[in-house]
Write a protein that holds these residues in place. Structure first.
Motif, mmCIF file in Angstrom:
data_model
loop_
_atom_site.group_PDB
_atom_site.id
_atom_site.type_symbol
_atom_site.label_atom_id
_atom_site.label_comp_id
_atom_site.label_asym_id
_atom_site.label_seq_id
_atom_site.Cartn_x
_atom_site.Cartn_y
_atom_site.Cartn_z
ATOM 1 N N UNK A 40 100.797 63.857 46.803
ATOM 2 C CA UNK A 40 102.363 65.223 47.553
ATOM 3 C C UNK A 40 101.681 66.329 47.080
ATOM 4 N N UNK A 41 102.703 67.620 47.704
ATOM 5 C CA UNK A 41 102.406 68.912 48.217
ATOM 6 C C UNK A 41 102.377 69.839 46.692
ATOM 7 N N UNK A 42 101.608 70.905 46.888
ATOM 8 C CA UNK A 42 101.443 71.820 45.326
ATOM 9 C C UNK A 42 102.631 71.825 45.580
ATOM 10 N N UNK A 43 103.475 72.358 44.481
ATOM 11 C CA UNK A 43 104.536 72.606 44.146
ATOM 12 C C UNK A 43 105.800 72.266 44.395
ATOM 13 N N UNK A 50 93.908 69.176 46.047
ATOM 14 C CA UNK A 50 93.969 70.829 45.057
ATOM 15 C C UNK A 50 93.494 69.465 44.006
ATOM 16 N N UNK A 51 94.426 68.781 43.499
ATOM 17 C CA UNK A 51 94.058 67.895 42.058
ATOM 18 C C UNK A 51 94.570 66.837 42.229
ATOM 19 N N UNK A 52 95.053 66.184 40.490
ATOM 20 C CA UNK A 52 94.891 64.364 40.298
ATOM 21 C C UNK A 52 96.318 64.813 39.466
ATOM 22 N N UNK A 53 97.028 63.530 39.374
ATOM 23 C CA UNK A 53 97.941 63.213 38.486
ATOM 24 C C UNK A 53 98.799 62.579 38.258
ATOM 25 N N UNK A 54 98.573 61.598 36.862
ATOM 26 C CA UNK A 54 97.889 60.079 36.415
ATOM 27 C C UNK A 54 98.697 60.272 35.271
ATOM 28 N N UNK A 55 99.252 58.584 34.694
ATOM 29 C CA UNK A 55 99.851 58.847 33.447
ATOM 30 C C UNK A 55 99.283 59.635 32.355
ATOM 31 N N UNK A 72 100.400 70.307 35.349
ATOM 32 C CA UNK A 72 100.443 70.045 34.842
ATOM 33 C C UNK A 72 99.483 68.313 35.752
ATOM 34 N N UNK A 73 98.740 69.075 36.614
ATOM 35 C CA UNK A 73 97.644 68.168 36.724
ATOM 36 C C UNK A 73 95.953 68.234 37.124
#
Length: 324
Positions: free
Chosen positions: A214-217, A245-250, A271-272
């Motif tokens: 997904x994109x930032x924002x 830019x980063x990663x978001x996980x469970x 949150x990322x």
């Protein structure tokens, strides 16, 4: 003496006698062994291993060991060689012939043909005065004082000695050639070592339409939808230029809930996990696994050399690929 005790005594006697035969063999590794190694190292072709009966079984194993450790080799049945398979052997090859007696008819029949074509012959015999030993370019002494068989008939100590001598030959050649674990993996692509040494990240990573990104924002809701859709338990967060830019996980989601963040209205930027560890597509899958294990993470983004996100992988991917 009970049957149980007799069985145990017999097994121990067999092991002792074969150990003694191997110990005697060690003392006979001499100039002849060096000559045999040099013949094979100088050979532009392959090593053709021949043997009959029990010696034939050992010959097959020696050929397989040579082939898997950097010395091209194959087994030819000597009886079949007299009926057409001799055409498989060329002047560029070296023949390694196994015969405990040194008088095996099927092998002796081949000697004039081998000599006429100028093929180098290495013999592995238990009788140094035999016709096979005397006809060979170099003979390796595989003699034993007696078989482990209580009747001194069944090939036991003699076949063990030949097997060990074949392994010694193969591994001496391996070291002389500078054979590496990577070379071994190319001979064993289906084995666990082959997978660890040959499989790259690009072979197991998720990319293209399978890549969660997904994109930032974007909102947390959008990011969760992408994670659910792609099923990797994570999503990459991308800058406008496609760089990571980063990663978001469970795990990031659980930590956000613990911090009492309003996940309905929060953006993914809040949150990322920024930065973090990454892999490249040309990295060995085993290297990616080590990164995950060292940093106790379950997922890795894959980037190119401009830090553009091109893929992702997790522990389950490596488990399915047999890297773990």
């Amino acid at each position: 003496m009970t049957l149980t005790n007799r069985l145990i005594d017999s097994a121990r006697r067999t092991i002792r006698l074969e150990n003694e035969a191997i110990a005697c063999l060690e003392q006979r590794i001499d100039q002849s062994f060096i000559q045999a190694c040099q013949l094979i190292l100088d050979c532009p072709g392959r090593v053709v291993v021949v043997g009959m009966g029990k010696s034939g079984h050992i010959a097959r194993k020696i050929a397989a060991t040579l082939a898997s450790t950097g010395t091209p080799a194959f087994f030819v049945h000597p009886a079949e060689a007299s009926h057409g398979d001799m055409g498989m052997i060329t002047e560029n090859d070296v023949v390694l012939a196994l015969s405990n007696s040194g008088t095996t008819n099927e092998i002796i029949t081949l000697l004039p043909l081998i000599k006429r074509r100028g093929i180098k012959l290495i013999s592995m015999t238990g009788n140094q005065e035999s016709i096979l030993a005397q006809s060979a370019t170099v003979n390796l002494d595989a003699s034993v004082e007696k078989e482990a068989c209580p009747l001194n008939l069944a090939p036991t100590s003699s076949t063990t000695v030949c097997l060990v001598l074949g392994d010694a030959l193969a591994l001496a050649l391996l070291e002389a050639r500078g054979f590496t674990p990577e070379d071994f993996a190319f001979s064993h692509p289906g084995g666990a070592l082959g997978r660890r040494l040959l499989l790259k990240v690009e072979h197991v990573m998720h990319s293209g339409s399978e890549l969660p990104a997904v994109s930032r924002g974007v909102t947390m809701r959008e990011a969760l939808f992408e994670m659910t859709k792609k099923g990797l338990g994570m999503t990459l967060i991308l800058n406008e230029d496609g760089s990571l830019a980063g990663i978001f996980t469970d795990g990031d989601l659980r930590r956000a809930l613990d911090r009492d963040i309003d996940v309905r209205n929060a953006t993914i930027d809040q949150l990322m996990t920024r930065g973090g560890k990454t892999a490249t597509q040309d990295m060995l899958a085993a290297e990616a696994l080590k990164i995950m294990q060292d940093y106790k993470i379950n997922s890795l983004p894959v980037t190119d050399h401009q830090q553009k996100a091109i893929g992702a992988l997790n522990m389950h991917d490596l488990l399915r690929a047999g890297v773990m």
